[in-house]
Design an enzyme around this catalytic site. Structure first.
Site, mmCIF file in Angstrom:
data_model
loop_
_atom_site.group_PDB
_atom_site.id
_atom_site.type_symbol
_atom_site.label_atom_id
_atom_site.label_comp_id
_atom_site.label_asym_id
_atom_site.label_seq_id
_atom_site.Cartn_x
_atom_site.Cartn_y
_atom_site.Cartn_z
ATOM 1 N N LYS A 120 -5.312 0.292 2.436
ATOM 2 C CA LYS A 120 -5.932 1.505 2.977
ATOM 3 C C LYS A 120 -7.295 1.186 3.589
ATOM 4 C CE LYS A 120 -7.847 4.582 0.285
ATOM 5 N NZ LYS A 120 -8.068 5.654 -0.718
ATOM 6 N N ASP A 138 -3.781 7.648 2.433
ATOM 7 C CA ASP A 138 -4.457 7.928 1.169
ATOM 8 C C ASP A 138 -3.662 9.023 0.449
ATOM 9 O OD1 ASP A 138 -5.021 10.233 2.550
ATOM 10 O OD2 ASP A 138 -7.172 10.193 2.179
#
Length: 207
Positions: A120, A138
């Site tokens: 991420k 996320d």
């Protein structure tokens, strides 16, 4: 979920949340990477408050790599998990200096070798620093994309791959902040405010 529906949802997201966001304060790419690392399990506001002094104190990756751990900790003490983040920042910057000549790599495979950098963080950094297209998944993106019927995967990597097939590439970089805003305000984890949702006409959760 038809292509027309995807297009309508993306247009609505653009209209409501915009197509660009203001990134973290930084002077150098490594400082942006550090800011993204600091933002994990912390609010953007908490990170923004420490960044100006942080960037003045550590102007190069080498300066941070050589700094005592206690000094790094003191500069980010107001941020959650600051001790662990300080250790990762020091190790990460040491790697950047010793293995990459002081420059943050622009390939995700190399970024993932850095301490404290997960997929991420790497994807978001590449998008913000180098404008390299990527879908950053996320918790908000994971939750909302499944509710919309865009993805069915059980983990962020699979959902990322599914979204890359569903979304046009020019929308990859901004889908993250748009769904974060929408997830915080409307499509929350505990109790979605479906009656207020701008995407209600297309959401499979409501159909």
């Amino acid at each position: 979920m038809t292509e027309d529906n995807v297009g309508a949802i993306l247009k609505k997201l653009d209209d409501v949340y915009g197509v660009t966001k203001e990134g973290f304060y930084h002077d150098q790419p490594w400082q942006l990477l550090a800011a993204i690392m600091l933002s994990a399990q912390s609010t953007d506001k908490q990170v923004e408050e420490v960044l100006p002094d942080f960037c003045r104190r550590f102007q190069t990756a080498a300066q941070l790599a050589d700094a005592p751990l206690e000094e790094i900790e003191a500069s980010i003490r107001s941020i959650g998990l600051y001790k662990n983040k300080a250790k990762n920042l020091k190790k990460c910057c040491t790697q950047i200096v010793n293995e990459y000549g002081g420059e943050v790599p622009s390939e995700i495979e190399e970024l993932l070798k850095l301490a404290g950098v997960g997929r991420k963080t790497a994807t978001l950094f590449l998008a913000d620093a180098y404008e390299i297209p990527g879908v950053t998944v996320d918790t908000h993106v994971f939750r909302i994309s499944r509710r919309l019927g865009w993805a069915e995967g059980k983990n962020p990597v699979i959902v990322e791959q599914e979204l890359q097939k569903v979304l046009p590439e020019e929308h990859w970089n901004r889908i993250n902040f748009q769904l974060i805003y929408h997830g915080r305000e409307v499509c929350t984890a505990r109790k979605a405010k479906c009656e207020e949702c701008i995407l209600g006409d297309w959401c499979e959760r409501r159909i």
